[in-house]
Design a protein around this motif. Structure first.
Motif, PDB file in Angstrom:
ATOM      1  N   ARG A   1      -2.850 -10.955   2.833  1.00  0.00           N
ATOM      2  CA  ARG A   1      -2.871 -10.189   1.582  1.00  0.00           C
ATOM      3  C   ARG A   1      -3.443  -8.774   1.752  1.00  0.00           C
ATOM      4  N   SER A   2      -4.462  -8.587   2.571  1.00  0.00           N
ATOM      5  CA  SER A   2      -5.029  -7.250   2.724  1.00  0.00           C
ATOM      6  C   SER A   2      -3.991  -6.285   3.302  1.00  0.00           C
ATOM      7  N   GLU A   3      -3.145  -6.762   4.198  1.00  0.00           N
ATOM      8  CA  GLU A   3      -2.072  -5.915   4.741  1.00  0.00           C
ATOM      9  C   GLU A   3      -1.046  -5.592   3.657  1.00  0.00           C
ATOM     10  N   VAL A   4      -0.746  -6.564   2.814  1.00  0.00           N
ATOM     11  CA  VAL A   4       0.190  -6.332   1.712  1.00  0.00           C
ATOM     12  C   VAL A   4      -0.359  -5.232   0.806  1.00  0.00           C
ATOM     13  N   ILE A   5      -1.636  -5.306   0.479  1.00  0.00           N
ATOM     14  CA  ILE A   5      -2.264  -4.309  -0.389  1.00  0.00           C
ATOM     15  C   ILE A   5      -2.226  -2.926   0.271  1.00  0.00           C
ATOM     16  N   MET A   6      -2.439  -2.868   1.585  1.00  0.00           N
ATOM     17  CA  MET A   6      -2.358  -1.573   2.291  1.00  0.00           C
ATOM     18  C   MET A   6      -0.935  -1.013   2.228  1.00  0.00           C
ATOM     19  N   HIS A   7       0.066  -1.882   2.356  1.00  0.00           N
ATOM     20  CA  HIS A   7       1.455  -1.427   2.225  1.00  0.00           C
ATOM     21  C   HIS A   7       1.705  -0.907   0.808  1.00  0.00           C
ATOM     22  N   PHE A   8       1.212  -1.635  -0.192  1.00  0.00           N
ATOM     23  CA  PHE A   8       1.380  -1.194  -1.580  1.00  0.00           C
ATOM     24  C   PHE A   8       0.778   0.201  -1.776  1.00  0.00           C
ATOM     25  N   ALA A   9      -0.392   0.451  -1.188  1.00  0.00           N
ATOM     26  CA  ALA A   9      -1.041   1.759  -1.315  1.00  0.00           C
ATOM     27  C   ALA A   9      -0.175   2.847  -0.696  1.00  0.00           C
ATOM     28  N   ALA A  10       0.399   2.573   0.468  1.00  0.00           N
ATOM     29  CA  ALA A  10       1.260   3.560   1.132  1.00  0.00           C
ATOM     30  C   ALA A  10       2.497   3.850   0.285  1.00  0.00           C
TER      31      ALA A  10
ATOM     32  N   SER B   1       2.640   3.548  -3.063  1.00  0.00           N
ATOM     33  CA  SER B   1       2.204   4.302  -4.247  1.00  0.00           C
ATOM     34  C   SER B   1       1.912   5.760  -3.913  1.00  0.00           C
ATOM     35  N   GLU B   2       1.524   6.046  -2.679  1.00  0.00           N
ATOM     36  CA  GLU B   2       1.256   7.424  -2.242  1.00  0.00           C
ATOM     37  C   GLU B   2       2.533   8.155  -1.813  1.00  0.00           C
ATOM     38  N   GLY B   3       3.652   7.442  -1.759  1.00  0.00           N
ATOM     39  CA  GLY B   3       4.916   8.063  -1.383  1.00  0.00           C
ATOM     40  C   GLY B   3       5.142   8.196   0.112  1.00  0.00           C
ATOM     41  N   ARG B   4       4.261   7.601   0.918  1.00  0.00           N
ATOM     42  CA  ARG B   4       4.408   7.670   2.375  1.00  0.00           C
ATOM     43  C   ARG B   4       5.376   6.630   2.902  1.00  0.00           C
ATOM     44  N   THR B   5       5.560   5.565   2.134  1.00  0.00           N
ATOM     45  CA  THR B   5       6.340   4.412   2.558  1.00  0.00           C
ATOM     46  C   THR B   5       7.235   3.959   1.421  1.00  0.00           C
TER      47      THR B   5
ATOM     48  N   ARG C   1       5.068  12.552   8.671  1.00  0.00           N
ATOM     49  CA  ARG C   1       4.442  13.701   8.017  1.00  0.00           C
ATOM     50  C   ARG C   1       4.647  14.990   8.810  1.00  0.00           C
ATOM     51  N   ARG C   2       4.831  14.870  10.088  1.00  0.00           N
ATOM     52  CA  ARG C   2       5.010  16.045  10.944  1.00  0.00           C
ATOM     53  C   ARG C   2       6.425  16.608  10.765  1.00  0.00           C
ATOM     54  N   SER C   3       6.513  17.905  10.559  1.00  0.00           N
ATOM     55  CA  SER C   3       7.802  18.534  10.273  1.00  0.00           C
ATOM     56  C   SER C   3       8.818  18.348  11.393  1.00  0.00           C
ATOM     57  N   LEU C   4       8.355  18.241  12.632  1.00  0.00           N
ATOM     58  CA  LEU C   4       9.275  18.083  13.753  1.00  0.00           C
ATOM     59  C   LEU C   4       9.902  16.688  13.823  1.00  0.00           C
ATOM     60  N   MET C   5       9.386  15.770  13.024  1.00  0.00           N
ATOM     61  CA  MET C   5       9.885  14.393  13.075  1.00  0.00           C
ATOM     62  C   MET C   5      10.343  13.870  11.716  1.00  0.00           C
TER      63      MET C   5
END
Length: 174
Positions: free
Chosen positions: A45-54, A56-60, A82-86
């Motif tokens: 569950r803690s990993e699921v919550i970390m994915h949810f946070a990512a 909600s932040e628009g990173r994932t 996040r890096r412009s080259l990638m």
């Protein structure tokens, strides 16, 4: 079996419980998704919550496959660079299909749904993922169009004096 795929469904308790159960079931069936068996849904569950946070932040982005009863049966997480080259490619993480559905084409269906979603992301033309060797994952991803582009020998420790390679796979989208 055809699942209904949803990109970024509402991250509520029901979804967290469903993904936590799926993650434990996949791990305990021998899946290489970041844990070693035995594991419980409470431990994932803690990993699921970390994915949810990512998400909600628009990173994932989170792609979830639901069966006809609305149960979570598959997931994949797509993470932006996040890096412009990638920024022209994305990472694919935590690809899971419930063990009861494996070997029935659902994995390929999930990978196709991921590729379809990523094709809609502006400026993105490729998907990169890593997988653990000696699980048959390389063959599966190759069958989905991915190519092995790198390998780090012994990078993943799965037991006392027991290591697996970390294999990098790449899919160029057309």
């Amino acid at each position: 079996m055809v699942l209904r795929y949803e990109l970024d469904p509402v991250a509520d308790q029901q979804l967290a419980t469903g993904i936590s159960r799926l993650w434990a079931d996949v791990t305990n069936a021998g899946g290489a998704v970041g844990f070693l068996p035995p594991v419980t849904p409470a431990e994932t569950r803690s990993e699921v919550i970390m994915h949810f946070a990512a998400v909600s932040e628009g990173r994932t982005r989170q792609l979830v496959g639901f069966d006809a009863e609305g149960e979570v049966k598959a997931t994949a997480y797509i993470t932006f660079n996040r890096r412009s080259l990638m920024r022209h490619w994305v990472w694919l993480y935590t690809v899971m299909v419930h063990p009861d559905l494996q070997g029935r084409g659902v994995g390929r269906e999930l990978m196709s749904a991921v590729a379809d979603e990523v094709r809609g992301f502006e400026g993105v033309g490729a998907i990169r993922l890593t997988c653990r060797s000696h699980q048959g994952n390389e063959r599966f991803y190759e069958a989905c169009g991915y190519k092995e582009v790198g390998r780090v020998p012994g990078a993943i420790k799965v037991g006392e004096d027991e290591y697996r390679d970390d294999v990098t796979m790449w899919l160029t989208l057309s």
